[in-house]
Design a protein around this motif. Structure first.
Motif, PDB file in Angstrom:
ATOM      1  N   TRP A  36       0.806  -1.220   0.000  1.00 21.35           N
ATOM      2  CA  TRP A  36       0.000   0.000   0.000  1.00 21.35           C
ATOM      3  C   TRP A  36       0.842   1.275   0.000  1.00 21.35           C
ATOM      4  O   TRP A  36       0.328   2.350  -0.299  1.00 21.35           O
ATOM      5  CB  TRP A  36      -0.985   0.012   1.158  1.00 21.35           C
ATOM      6  N   ASP A 138      -7.244  -6.026   5.122  1.00 16.98           N
ATOM      7  CA  ASP A 138      -7.385  -4.572   5.212  1.00 16.98           C
ATOM      8  C   ASP A 138      -7.401  -4.090   6.648  1.00 16.98           C
ATOM      9  O   ASP A 138      -6.892  -3.005   6.960  1.00 16.98           O
ATOM     10  CB  ASP A 138      -8.667  -4.131   4.490  1.00 16.98           C
ATOM     11  N   VAL A 416     -12.787  -0.653   3.770  1.00 16.62           N
ATOM     12  CA  VAL A 416     -11.621  -1.138   3.022  1.00 16.62           C
ATOM     13  C   VAL A 416     -10.441  -0.208   3.260  1.00 16.62           C
ATOM     14  O   VAL A 416     -10.607   0.968   3.596  1.00 16.62           O
ATOM     15  CB  VAL A 416     -11.922  -1.260   1.513  1.00 16.62           C
ATOM     16  N   HIS A 417      -9.244  -0.752   3.089  1.00 17.63           N
ATOM     17  CA  HIS A 417      -8.019   0.002   3.311  1.00 17.63           C
ATOM     18  C   HIS A 417      -7.749   0.834   2.061  1.00 17.63           C
ATOM     19  O   HIS A 417      -7.231   0.342   1.060  1.00 17.63           O
ATOM     20  CB  HIS A 417      -6.865  -0.964   3.588  1.00 17.63           C
ATOM     21  N   THR A 420      -4.553   0.824  -0.090  1.00 22.96           N
ATOM     22  CA  THR A 420      -4.316  -0.379  -0.887  1.00 22.96           C
ATOM     23  C   THR A 420      -5.014  -0.299  -2.233  1.00 22.96           C
ATOM     24  O   THR A 420      -4.489  -0.750  -3.252  1.00 22.96           O
ATOM     25  CB  THR A 420      -4.808  -1.625  -0.124  1.00 22.96           C
TER      26      THR A 420
END
Length: 859
Positions: A36, A138, A416-417, A420
């Protein structure tokens, strides 16, 4: 004289570690932060550009590059300075106090153990299948960003989940390539003396030896166990062969290794978590092993140990239908757990089976892992607001005579991350507007910051990402066709498909019947007219796998392939095979509209649509999962009426019509309505609203902060309190355990209608209610508890933990302990007597007892 051939050694044992600067590259390559934080991408690209683009695996690149190339680049002062700067930045990020250290520096929380069957971190570590692993990966990344002290626990699969190929007939074929541990960004866990850390787990006939591995995920560590040890019986070496493969027996053995083996690994490492977070019921055996460890440390019985340790356990369910829970035949549980239960836990097998059953005395009922997780946890949550409601209905049978809205299951909506899933162009845009550290703390200012971005800048950004997706789709499709034996003409045609300026729809997910991936194909002719309008063309990219045993899902894939292969359709729709994390990244970064069509309420949350938010994509989805709480008309589009209709084919037909109508009347016209500068102003306005309002709300940053403050910190306080008292609660030590009736020890206090009276809602089961005089001190205390969750996880004393043999009600003036068959005794100085009557006794049969200023009455 014959010569002996040299012994072949794996190339990863011959790394040029003596080359100055190699260790710095290895430290960067073995940290999943690179998935990420893309600052080091150019390092790997310089080492081997072709391999980097294919694998996105720094560790493979570093192992493959020649010594000469490595020495040459490391001798370049500019290259070496870049590597040193990247390493310094990585170490600085790990040492700098983050959100958790800044906001909860006085917290007693030192470790959360996060158990999951799968983790999606990067395509470089393919040990995931889909949504569950996505959430787990995540959340580990967000925990790293925020400084939350988490360690992950999972399994290392030799083959992982299957890889997909579409054959000439349009059918899915499953492949299982081997995951060579030496090429994965993992390292063996070794003891101080250099010995590989291995654990022994007793199974019938043979023990299983588990090898332990470590994955660095920024600040966070993920520990993985695998059974491919040379000392193992051959069949046992394959226990961790593949994710979600095999039958019930293999699945049970995997879950035993994850839960029991995972907790033993933490103990072997000297890690003593306050909180154990079960990401689905697969890891529920950790509940038993944690209780066993407590028994060993304190000499307490299993009942006491479970009551003490469950205060620190959190169970997150992702399942929206009862059939989705893992269930095992009683004979399998007896075969694999009888010895452990009787010898390690001191329980008869019947009592263990009762933990996983709705009816403990039904010898034919399967063992349900979700039930075990519920009975062993201080708190339970679903993964969206709607899924919280669905889960309360699913688990209501465990809480007899409770209204479904009082079943103690909350929710924390997934996120969600964003770092990423954002594209490089999206990262640039968000950095310009919100700063580089925007996901490292709270996100209150992001909405107003992104609103300031001009229409022209937003549209320029979308044009660039759309072009990148089209280029990627062309390249991937041409390779895919070449592998399947397509003609040279078809391969060349694929390299020129699609228009970067046309409206691009994306649909990608697991192909299962409840997800209705063919709803858009309900009327093929109407879909074709929509796609081929020369004034307003539309193009569609589809991807997804069906489980190898899911024939229905595979048939849906084949139906799409046959439609796409029609000559008039081929230029407008593509199916990209082998749906994986890398393909997902490209899709969510470039599509204009993300379509999702599950059958409500079977999508527990769904995170794929969240990934397009940061990239300026807009959602068109069924009102299910996260979209049911996110949708408002100016943020995207919705189908459905917000109600459940089961598997009614007429309703499927009606929703297909809604989908076509939304595309024809709203989505397509808005995209192509341009101003004098060629900008679709209404579209860009909707995009801006979606980005600014939804991206922070549905980020893993928000989800992990909620888990920390709503669950981890309260659970830590409750668990530490229990441990300090060696399992005792309040002023006495009742024998507490798992209730055969399914009670969890959660009792929200509610005000009775008419006022002046408070009761834990669960007392309804025993026919008891709690009355307090409005003016009494305890009445005031109870009023302060109004509508608070009263459970082992909160540390409240006015709770009713239910055990196999006892239950307990604690008030500031004392505690009542008793048994449904033996009546009650008081833990305070006030003696009391109570004769149990039938719960259906008429109201004239009332026995009242007094504890201080409180009355407990049979009603």
């Amino acid at each position: 004289m014959s010569t002996r051939a040299p012994i072949s050694r794996p190339t990863y044992n011959l790394l040029p570690t003596e080359v100055e600067g190699f260790d710095s590259l290895a430290e960067l390559a073995l940290d999943m932060r690179s998935s990420w934080n893309h600052g080091a991408d150019n390092v790997w690209r310089l080492l081997d550009p072709a391999l980097w683009e294919l694998t996105q695996n720094p560790w493979v690149v570093l192992q493959t590059v020649s010594r000469e190339k490595l020495e040459s680049l490391l001798a370049d002062p500019a290259f070496r300075k870049n590597v040193d700067d990247l390493l310094q930045a990585k170490r600085h990020a790990a040492e700098t106090p983050a959100w958790f250290q800044q906001h909860h520096s006085q917290s007693a929380l030192t470790c959360v153990a996060y158990f999951s069957m799968e983790f999606m971190l990067s395509e470089a570590l393919p040990i995931y299948s889909g949504g569950l692993g996505n959430v787990a990966g995540d959340q580990l990344k967000a925990a790293s960003d925020l400084g939350v002290p988490v360690v992950g626990v999972g399994l290392l699969y030799q083959q992982g989940y299957f890889r997909q190929v579409i054959d000439k007939d349009g059918a899915q074929q499953a492949l299982y390539p081997y995951n060579d541990p030496g090429q994965l960004p993992i390292t063996p866990l070794r003891r101080a003396n250099g010995e590989w850390l291995r654990l022994e787990i007793a199974l019938p006939g043979y023990s299983v030896w588990l090898r332990a591995w470590q994955v660095q995920v920024g600040r966070v560590k993920l520990y993985l166990l695998d059974s491919n040890d040379a000392a193992n019986f051959p069949a046992h070496r394959g226990i961790t062969s593949e994710l979600y493969g095999g039958g019930p027996e293999l699945r049970l053995k995997q879950e035993l290794l994850l839960g029991i083996g995972g907790w033993r690994l933490l103990i072997a490492l000297g890690i003593t978590p306050e909180v154990c977070h079960l990401n689905e019921g697969h890891a529920a055996f950790a509940v038993l092993e944690r209780a066993r460890s407590f028994m060993q440390e304190t000499g307490q019985s299993f009942d006491v140990a479970l009551a003490a340790t469950r205060a620190g356990n959190l169970f997150t369910t992702h399942t929206a239908v009862a059939a989705g829970f893992d269930r095992f035949p009683p004979a399998l549980i007896e075969q694999y757990l009888k010895g452990y239960t009787e010898q390690k836990l001191g329980l008869p097998l019947h009592d263990l089976l009762a933990l996983g059953r709705q009816n403990p005395n039904d010898s034919s009922e399967s063992f349900n892992m979700a039930y075990l997780a519920i009975r062993g946890s201080g708190a339970v949550n679903g993964v969206s607001r709607l899924h919280g409601e669905v889960s309360r209905n699913l688990f209501e049978p465990l809480f007899s005579r409770w209204p479904s809205e009082e079943v103690p299951v909350g929710y924390v909506t997934n996120g969600v991350h964003m770092p990423t899933w954002d594209s490089a162009a999206a990262d640039d845009l968000w950095t310009e507007a919100c700063g580089k550290d925007r996901w490292l703390g709270t996100t209150e200012t992001l909405e107003k910051d992104i609103r300031r971005v001009s229409d022209a800048r937003l549209w320029q950004f979308r044009i660039a990402t759309g072009k990148s997706l089209v280029e990627y789709a062309r390249e991937r499709l041409s390779r895919q066709l070449a592998v399947s034996g397509a003609s040279p003409e078809a391969i060349d045609e694929a390299k020129h498909l699609f228009d970067p300026n046309a409206l691009t729809l994306g649909f990608a997910r697991r192909f299962a019947t409840y997800k209705r991936p063919n709803l858009l194909l309900h009327d093929p002719d109407r879909l074709l007219r929509l796609l081929t309008n020369p004034q307003r063309p539309v193009q569609l990219i589809i991807a997804g796998k069906a489980h190898p045993d899911d024939r229905g899902g595979q048939a849906l894939i084949q139906e799409w392939i046959h439609f796409i292969r029609r000559p008039e359709v081929r230029p407008h729709v593509v199916f990209l095979s082998d749906y994986d994390m890398l393909l997902t990244e490209h899709l969510v970064q470039g599509v204009d509209v993300w379509i999702n069509t599950p059958r409500r309420p079977w999508e527990a949350c769904g995170t794929s649509g969240m990934k397009v938010l940061v990239n300026g994509g807009i959602n068109l989805s069924e009102l299910d999962g996260w979209w049911a709480e996110a949708y408002v008309p100016d943020l995207g589009w919705a189908i459905g009426d917000g109600k459940e209709h089961g598997m009614d084919p007429d309703w499927d037909r009606a929703e297909a019509e809604m989908l076509y109508d939304a595309l024809e009347r709203e989505v397509v016209p808005e995209f192509y309505a341009r101003n004098d500068q060629g900008i679709p102003t209404a579209w860009v306005a909707r995009m801006r609203e979606s980005m600014s309002r939804l991206t922070p709300q549905f980020s893993a940053n928000r989800a992990v902060r909620e888990y920390t403050e709503q669950h981890y910190l309260p659970a830590t306080a409750a668990y530490n309190s229990r441990v300090a008292k060696k399992g005792a609660i309040g002023g006495t030590n009742c024998q507490l355990g798992a209730s055969s009736g399914g009670e969890m020890g959660h009792a929200p206090l509610r005000r009775n209608q008419g006022g002046g009276s408070w009761r834990p809602a669960r007392l309804r089961d025993s026919g008891l209610s709690l009355r307090s005089r409005p003016g009494s001190g305890e009445g005031r205390a109870l009023r302060q508890w109004r509508r608070r969750q009263c459970s082992p996880a909160t540390g409240d004393e006015a709770c009713l933990p239910i055990g196999r043999h006892t239950w307990r009600l604690c008030l500031p003036s004392g505690c009542i302990c008793g048994s449904p068959s033996r009546g009650l005794h008081a833990a305070s100085d006030t003696a009391l007597r109570w004769r149990r009557g039938s719960p259906r006794s008429n109201s004239n049969s009332v026995a009242t007892v007094k504890i201080g200023e409180e009355n407990v009455r049979k009603s």
